[in-house]
Structures are given as structure tokens and as C-alpha cells.
Design a protein around this motif. Structure first.
Motif, PDB file in Angstrom:
ATOM      1  N   GLY A 180      10.850  -9.723   4.134  1.00  0.00           N
ATOM      2  CA  GLY A 180      10.185  -9.276   2.906  1.00  0.00           C
ATOM      3  C   GLY A 180       8.824  -9.881   2.630  1.00  0.00           C
ATOM      4  N   PHE A 181       8.292 -10.689   3.552  1.00  0.00           N
ATOM      5  CA  PHE A 181       6.913 -11.169   3.394  1.00  0.00           C
ATOM      6  C   PHE A 181       5.969  -9.980   3.576  1.00  0.00           C
ATOM      7  N   ASN A 182       4.903  -9.915   2.758  1.00  0.00           N
ATOM      8  CA  ASN A 182       3.997  -8.770   2.893  1.00  0.00           C
ATOM      9  C   ASN A 182       2.604  -9.160   3.377  1.00  0.00           C
ATOM     10  N   ARG A 183       2.436 -10.451   3.729  1.00  0.00           N
ATOM     11  CA  ARG A 183       1.161 -10.904   4.300  1.00  0.00           C
ATOM     12  C   ARG A 183       1.454 -12.075   5.224  1.00  0.00           C
ATOM     13  N   VAL A 184       0.702 -12.164   6.315  1.00  0.00           N
ATOM     14  CA  VAL A 184       0.839 -13.304   7.215  1.00  0.00           C
ATOM     15  C   VAL A 184      -0.543 -13.900   7.479  1.00  0.00           C
ATOM     16  N   LEU A 185      -0.638 -15.216   7.310  1.00  0.00           N
ATOM     17  CA  LEU A 185      -1.858 -15.948   7.629  1.00  0.00           C
ATOM     18  C   LEU A 185      -1.711 -16.499   9.036  1.00  0.00           C
ATOM     19  N   LEU A 205      -1.366  -7.689  16.660  1.00  0.00           N
ATOM     20  CA  LEU A 205      -0.576  -7.682  15.421  1.00  0.00           C
ATOM     21  C   LEU A 205      -0.973  -6.530  14.514  1.00  0.00           C
ATOM     22  N   VAL A 206      -2.284  -6.325  14.362  1.00  0.00           N
ATOM     23  CA  VAL A 206      -2.772  -5.244  13.509  1.00  0.00           C
ATOM     24  C   VAL A 206      -2.296  -3.893  14.048  1.00  0.00           C
ATOM     25  N   GLU A 207      -2.359  -3.728  15.360  1.00  0.00           N
ATOM     26  CA  GLU A 207      -1.949  -2.464  15.969  1.00  0.00           C
ATOM     27  C   GLU A 207      -0.441  -2.227  15.833  1.00  0.00           C
ATOM     28  N   MET A 208       0.341  -3.299  15.991  1.00  0.00           N
ATOM     29  CA  MET A 208       1.794  -3.156  15.959  1.00  0.00           C
ATOM     30  C   MET A 208       2.362  -3.121  14.546  1.00  0.00           C
ATOM     31  N   TYR A 209       1.795  -3.941  13.659  1.00  0.00           N
ATOM     32  CA  TYR A 209       2.424  -4.148  12.356  1.00  0.00           C
ATOM     33  C   TYR A 209       1.489  -3.959  11.165  1.00  0.00           C
ATOM     34  N   GLY A 210       0.266  -3.492  11.427  1.00  0.00           N
ATOM     35  CA  GLY A 210      -0.722  -3.378  10.356  1.00  0.00           C
ATOM     36  C   GLY A 210      -0.293  -2.498   9.198  1.00  0.00           C
ATOM     37  N   ASP A 211       0.635  -1.579   9.430  1.00  0.00           N
ATOM     38  CA  ASP A 211       1.117  -0.702   8.357  1.00  0.00           C
ATOM     39  C   ASP A 211       2.330  -1.292   7.644  1.00  0.00           C
ATOM     40  N   LYS A 212       2.798  -2.456   8.123  1.00  0.00           N
ATOM     41  CA  LYS A 212       3.992  -3.073   7.541  1.00  0.00           C
ATOM     42  C   LYS A 212       3.700  -4.412   6.869  1.00  0.00           C
ATOM     43  N   ILE A 213       2.642  -5.078   7.306  1.00  0.00           N
ATOM     44  CA  ILE A 213       2.302  -6.380   6.748  1.00  0.00           C
ATOM     45  C   ILE A 213       0.795  -6.579   6.841  1.00  0.00           C
ATOM     46  N   GLU A 214       0.246  -7.276   5.866  1.00  0.00           N
ATOM     47  CA  GLU A 214      -1.191  -7.555   5.851  1.00  0.00           C
ATOM     48  C   GLU A 214      -1.472  -8.740   6.784  1.00  0.00           C
ATOM     49  N   VAL A 215      -2.275  -8.514   7.796  1.00  0.00           N
ATOM     50  CA  VAL A 215      -2.615  -9.565   8.751  1.00  0.00           C
ATOM     51  C   VAL A 215      -3.908 -10.226   8.293  1.00  0.00           C
ATOM     52  N   MET A 216      -3.813 -11.505   7.914  1.00  0.00           N
ATOM     53  CA  MET A 216      -4.965 -12.222   7.383  1.00  0.00           C
ATOM     54  C   MET A 216      -5.328 -13.374   8.329  1.00  0.00           C
ATOM     55  N   PRO A 217      -6.427 -13.234   9.082  1.00  0.00           N
ATOM     56  CA  PRO A 217      -6.842 -14.311   9.983  1.00  0.00           C
ATOM     57  C   PRO A 217      -7.423 -15.495   9.219  1.00  0.00           C
TER      58      PRO A 217
END
Length: 281
Positions: A180-185, A205-217
Motif C-alpha cells: 500500500g505504499f504509493n511512493r518510493v524514494l 522501475l518507472v517502466e515496470m511500476y510507474g502506473d502503480k507507484i510514484e518513483v522519486m529519485p
């Protein structure tokens, strides 16, 4: 009328955000003046960021509440201060990490402490929590993460850079999504997010999961490389936008902490503004 609506829609979809990590009121004020969209509030950035004091969070919440009223956010603001031109107040995201260490494997006592912190900050009213926990085998600690997520609800939670320590990185990202996390740093499992291998991992990560979780570098993100992450498809980047302020050394060489406690980080308004300009150019 229609043209104005289209312009607003375009701004909404293409606007990219900056989260600035701060561990002092001065850094928060500087980040706000620079136009930060979100503040990750913590303590001890030179330890990687720990749970902040209640006083710091309350004070930052107080000053950002001046923004909608078009009032100066702090007593040091000048008459033509940039904060008077801000359109909205930044989100306040609270780090939940009770101690230093890169294991992120917590005892029951430590988890109870952090759950109590969440209760306190929920009463204050914050926008997001930042948390991460691992097992002693470097897998996502699902049991304790569920405790945090359930207690934090309805406030969203970011899984922090503990993800970069995990043995199975991709599988671990999938796990935190299911929890249930919606963002990953993340720094892409490298010391610096702009490392070539890290960029490849973040892109994946963006390609695989970008529609499921916010990828924040995050980790080493600055004005020179921030746009790279936007071009990879990231909608938000994380940076301390910092300068280092060295403290006076004691002549008797006594340290009231670790050897790294002889300096502090202070966010720089100009660096914040530069990154904001770069990611939205």
C-alpha cells in the motif's frame, strides 16, 4: 475560456515537483522561499534523517499556513518577500525513523516508539509519512510496514531508501506496492542516483511500476542532473538542496556526538529555485 482550461490542464499534467528534505526551521524557510512543492521534515540529516521534533513540525506547519493568507511566513521576511507570491503551501512529509543505522531492522520497542510518533503527528495534521523497515535478511519487513500503513491511514506513506538495501530490489518494490505504499524514494541501489547503473534501474522501475507507484529519485540530485530523472519519466525528485555549515571546533577536541556532528546541512533557497526551474523547463 476553453484556451485557459487547456492551459491549466497542460500545466497540471506536465508540472514536475521537488521534495526538499529539511532538518531545521531555517532550511524549511529557505526551501519554501525557493518554491519547494513538498518538504520532507526530519532531524539529523547528517545521519540520513531521523524523526523530527514535534516543535519543528508544529512551527513549519504554522508558517506554511500563512501562505494562503498572503502573509509573510516568518518574521525575517522582507516587504517584497518571494513567499508572498506563492500560490499554494508545500506538503509536509514526516520522516519516521527512530534511530540511525543502515539496517532498518527494528525491535518491538523501536516500532512502538515510531507508531506513537505517527499518532502524535496525525493529531498535528501532516500530508505524508516517510518510512521503511527491513528484516534481518534484507527483505521488506511486511509485518511492521503493515502496522505503520494501517495506523497512518488515510495519510499516504513513502517507502524510503531502505529499498536500496534490499537484496531483491525489483521484487521488493513489487512488495511495497502490494502493501500500500504509493511512493518510493530510491537512488537505484547506488550511492548517487545519477550513476549510470542507478539511472538504468530507476528507468526500469518507472517502466515496470510507474502506473502503480510514484518513483522519486534521491541522493545527489542537483541542478545539473535533475532534468535527467524527469526525462526518464519521474514526476518528482528529492533533494536536500544543501550547503554545509561547519561548526566551531572545540580546542579541547571533545565531541558531543559523532565525528560527523561538526557540521550541519542548510537548504539553499537559490538551489531550490534552480532545480524547480530545471525540472519544469
Amino acid at each position: 475560456m476553453l484556451k485557459n482550461i487547456i492551459i491549466r490542464i497542460n500545466i497540471f499534467f506536465f508540472y514536475r515537483m521537488l521534495e526538499v528534505c529539511v532538518d531545521s526551521l531555517q532550511s524549511a524557510i529557505n526551501a519554501i522561499h525557493g518554491g519547494a512543492d513538498e518538504l520532507e521534515i526530519c532531524s539529523s540529516l547528517n545521519e540520513g534523517g531521523l524523526t523530527p521534533s514535534v516543535g519543528l513540525v508544529k512551527k513549519i506547519k504554522h508558517i506554511v499556513n500563512n501562505i494562503p493568507m498572503k502573509k509573510p511566513i516568518y518574521k525575517t521576511c522582507v516587504e517584497s518577500c518571494s513567499c508572498l507570491k506563492l500560490l499554494q503551501k508545500p506538503n509536509l512529509n514526516i520522516m519516521i525513523r527512530c534511530r540511525t543505522g543502515s539496517d532498518f531492522c527494528y525491535t518491538d520497542e523501536e516500532v512502538d516508539t515510531m507508531l506513537e510518533d505517527i499518532e502524535v503527528f496525525k493529531e498535528i495534521g501532516v500530508d505524508r509519512f516517510v518510512f521503511g523497515a527491513l528484516t534481518n535478511t534484507l527483505k521488506v519487513d511486511e509485518e511492521n510496514c503493515v502496522k505503520v500503513l494501517n495506523l497512518a491511514t488515510p495519510i499516504p506513506v513513502t517507502f524510503h531508501r531502505a529499498i536500496d538495501i534490499c537484496q531483491d530490489y525489483i521484487s521488493s518494490v513489487n512488495t511495497i506496492i502490494e502493501l500500500g505504499f504509493n511512493r518510493v524514494l530510491t537512488s537505484g541501489q547506488k550511492a548517487m542516483a545519477a550513476d549510470t547503473d542507478a539511472l538504468n534501474m530507476i528507468k526500469l522501475l518507472v517502466e515496470m511500476y510507474g502506473d502503480k507507484i510514484e518513483v522519486m529519485p534521491g541522493a545527489g540530485v542537483n541542478g545539473d542532473n535533475a532534468k535527467i530523472f524527469i526525462d526518464l519519466g519521474c514526476k518528482i525528485v528529492h533533494s536536500s538542496c544543501k550547503n554545509i555549515r561547519y561548526l566551531c571546533k572545540l580546542e579541547n577536541n571533545l565531541n558531543m556526538g559523532t565525528s560527523d556532528s561538526e557540521f550541519i546541512y542548510v537548504s539553499d533557497e537559490n538551489i531550490v529555485r534552480m532545480i524547480k526551474t530545471v525540472i519544469n523547463s
